[in-house]
Design an enzyme around this catalytic site. Structure first.
Site, short mmCIF file in Angstrom:
data_model
loop_
_atom_site.label_atom_id
_atom_site.label_comp_id
_atom_site.label_asym_id
_atom_site.label_seq_id
_atom_site.Cartn_x
_atom_site.Cartn_y
_atom_site.Cartn_z
N ASP A 60 5.40 -3.90 -2.69
CA ASP A 60 4.91 -4.85 -1.70
C ASP A 60 4.47 -6.13 -2.40
O ASP A 60 3.57 -6.11 -3.24
CB ASP A 60 3.74 -4.23 -0.93
CG ASP A 60 3.22 -5.14 0.16
OD1 ASP A 60 3.99 -5.46 1.08
OD2 ASP A 60 2.05 -5.55 0.07
N THR B 284 6.53 -11.60 2.23
CA THR B 284 5.82 -12.29 1.15
C THR B 284 6.71 -12.50 -0.07
O THR B 284 6.67 -13.57 -0.70
CB THR B 284 4.56 -11.50 0.75
OG1 THR B 284 4.93 -10.14 0.45
CG2 THR B 284 3.55 -11.48 1.88
N THR B 285 7.48 -11.49 -0.42
CA THR B 285 8.36 -11.61 -1.59
C THR B 285 9.40 -12.70 -1.36
O THR B 285 9.66 -13.53 -2.24
CB THR B 285 9.06 -10.27 -1.88
OG1 THR B 285 8.06 -9.25 -2.05
CG2 THR B 285 9.90 -10.36 -3.14
N ASP C 269 2.44 -3.32 7.61
CA ASP C 269 3.56 -4.27 7.63
C ASP C 269 4.42 -4.08 8.88
O ASP C 269 4.83 -5.05 9.53
CB ASP C 269 4.43 -4.09 6.38
CG ASP C 269 3.79 -4.68 5.13
OD1 ASP C 269 2.78 -5.40 5.26
OD2 ASP C 269 4.29 -4.42 4.02
#
Length: 552
Positions: free
Chosen positions: A64, A97-98, A392
């Protein structure tokens, strides 16, 4: 600097470190790229995990993005700015986010090449801003509509967010929990609004992730106050209190002089009578369960037990607020005013032992607007990862419902967007067109990295994707499991539109901010020898600690 041809004048402390011009830009860009490189291998369903060990030896294993970046000890100011991209993405949409961090790092890598070609940073920044604004229009145009009643599609959205994580074997169970929890707390008012604070997630080791469950009410990590109270109450009428069931202390210091045993007994009888009256008021209102934010006196607990009333005291204010939304009750601040209309309702209130610890289930509530999810798992690491994955999943489902729009995943929306932005660059005049084209190349890095992480040839994959999209196949992307390019909608790989728009917006804003910095002034740290703090300007190559050149 010279003063009338005489001595120089110093305006900064002599131990201040300073980087200017290209040196400052290069250092900041290298730091940003290092952050992007740190998480790029985690992107997609075939992404790798990171083992994070803190100074206390505690271990976190995850892929994550925001968790990885939160756990990293980063000193470089530009690197921190890129990490803020992940934090913004997490706060706003809860996933992606990545993608956002990689996009920001790739934009700066593209900008570095333009800087080497002599293009001014403000021109690059202007081109990036134009491309980002146009990208949001393109993404809106390619989005598909979705409704809260489309359970199959929303479950697929949840599944997509968890694909590639350590709980992938249990993704169906968690996706179903995410959908049902979000739908239950959704409130309709000119569209839908969803506050995920109304979904309480509790974790307990033991069993498997498949044993996780949704409680249509609240789960409280507390047990009853008195062993004489009933352990199980059916058809519960719940008094929610924000008032203590104890004798109030006087506002000013006072002393009571007791001269005989009879006088002492009268005083005790008076206190007991006051507490008994409080319990009687609760009973007369029809309550058989008392849940209080304040304390309940030991004697009052005894009287409650005598009347077969289940009670928990000293609960958190957030739990009391959620219980009011779950049970339909009203939080009472004075026992003199309590009535049957204030009571919440639940089909069952029961104390149960889960993994050796007592918990209270308030369930079978009628149309609760706050619910709980109990996450189970064989080990601490599995439970923690399942909790992160569920949060998530709930975030993406809620954003899909609120926006009412989704796009194809698997890099499909990125390759389509990259092609549209590249076409748009032809209409931009001057050197800004080069920056817009570079923006398109940075977006295209997402499907390229997805292909690399899946063990596919990135060049062949990008060529095939472009061919499909030129033939009006805008939903074709990368199936990491089959190693082929397929239609993402047919495969159920779907993501909320806000994830993409927020990633583009946050990444471009961060890249522009870094590009516009041409002077870094860093004060010397209070401790230790020469140079700025670790990772600061003038430190290790690439601005990273420990002399790592552009790496982590």
């Amino acid at each position: 600097m010279p003063n009338g041809g005489s001595r120089p004048i110093f305006i900064l402390s002599e131990d201040t470190e300073r980087e200017r011009g290209r040196d400052a830009q290069r250092s900041n860009i290298q730091a940003a790229k290092a952050i992007g490189n740190a998480v790029s291998s985690t992107l997609g369903p075939k992404g790798m995990d990171k083992m994070l060990v803190d100074s206390m030896g505690d271990v976190v294993i995850t892929n994550d993005g925001v968790t990885i970046l939160d756990e990293m000890d980063v000193d470089h100011p530009a690197a921190k700015m890129i990490i803020e991209v992940a934090e913004t993405q997490e706060d706003e949409v809860g996933d992606g986010t990545t993608t956002a961090v990689i996009m920001a790092a790739e934009l700066l890598e593209e900008a570095e090449e333009l800087l080497e070609r002599g293009i001014h940073p403000t021109v690059i920044a202007s081109g990036f801003s134009k491309a980002a604004s146009k990208s949001e229009e393109f993404l809106e145009a390619m989005a598909e509509e979705i409704s809260i009643d489309d359970e199959e599609m929303l479950t697929r959205v949840a599944t997509t967010s968890m694909t590639g994580k350590r709980v992938e074997a249990n993704v169906d169970v968690l996706a179903d929990l995410a959908f049902r929890a979000v739908k239950q707390v959704a409130e309709e008012s000119d569209g839908y609004s969803i506050d995920l604070d109304n979904v309480k997630v509790e974790t307990r080791e033991g069993g498997s992730v498949n044993d996780s469950s949704l409680i249509d009410g609240m789960l409280v990590d507390e047990d009853r106050d008195h062993p004489g109270m009933p352990r199980r109450v059916e058809d519960a009428k719940i008094a929610l209190l924000n008032v203590a069931m104890e004798i109030k202390e006087t506002e000013t210091d006072s002393e009571i002089s007791v001269t005989s045993p009879d006088a002492l007994q009268k005083f005790k009888d008076y206190e007991e009578g006051e507490l008994r009256e409080m319990v009687d008021k609760v009973k007369e209102a029809g309550a058989n369960v008392v849940l209080s934010q304040k304390d309940i006196d030991d004697i009052a607990q005894h009287f409650l037990a005598k009347k077969d009333i289940f009670a928990i005291s000293s609960m958190s204010s957030s739990d009391i607020e959620k219980l009011a939304r779950a049970t339909g009750g009203t939080v009472v601040t004075s026992l003199d005013d309590i009535s049957s209309g204030d009571l919440g309702k639940a089909g069952l209130v029961e104390e149960r032992k889960i993994s050796g610890e007592e918990m209270t289930f308030i369930e079978n509530c009628e149309n609760p607007k706050a619910v709980s999810v109990l996450i189970r798992g064989g080990t601490e690491h599995i439970v923690e990862e399942a909790e992160r994955s569920l949060i998530d999943a709930m975030s993406v489902v809620s954003r899909s419902i609120e926006s009412g729009k989704t796009v194809a995943g698997g890099g499909a929306s990125e390759i389509e967007l990259a092609m549209k932005v590249a076409d748009f660059s032809d209409s931009v005049s001057g050197k800004e067109a080069l920056a817009v084209r570079a923006f398109a190349d940075a977006i295209e890095s997402i499907p390229r990295i997805l292909a690399e992480n899946a063990g596919m040839d990135p060049i062949d994959t990008i060529v095939e994707l472009r061919s499909k999209h030129e033939g009006n196949g805008k939903t074709w992307g990368i199936d990491a499991y089959s190693g082929e390019v397929t239609d993402m909608l047919d495969g159920g790989i779907i993501e909320p539109l806000p994830i993409k728009t927020q990633a583009v917006s946050s990444a471009s804003e961060a890249a522009v901010m870094v590009l516009r910095i041409d002077d870094v002034i860093a004060a010397k740290g209070e401790e230790g020898g020469e140079g700025p703090p670790a990772g600061g300007p003038g430190g290790a190559p690439g601005g990273m600690p420990g002399g790592m050149s552009g790496g982590m």
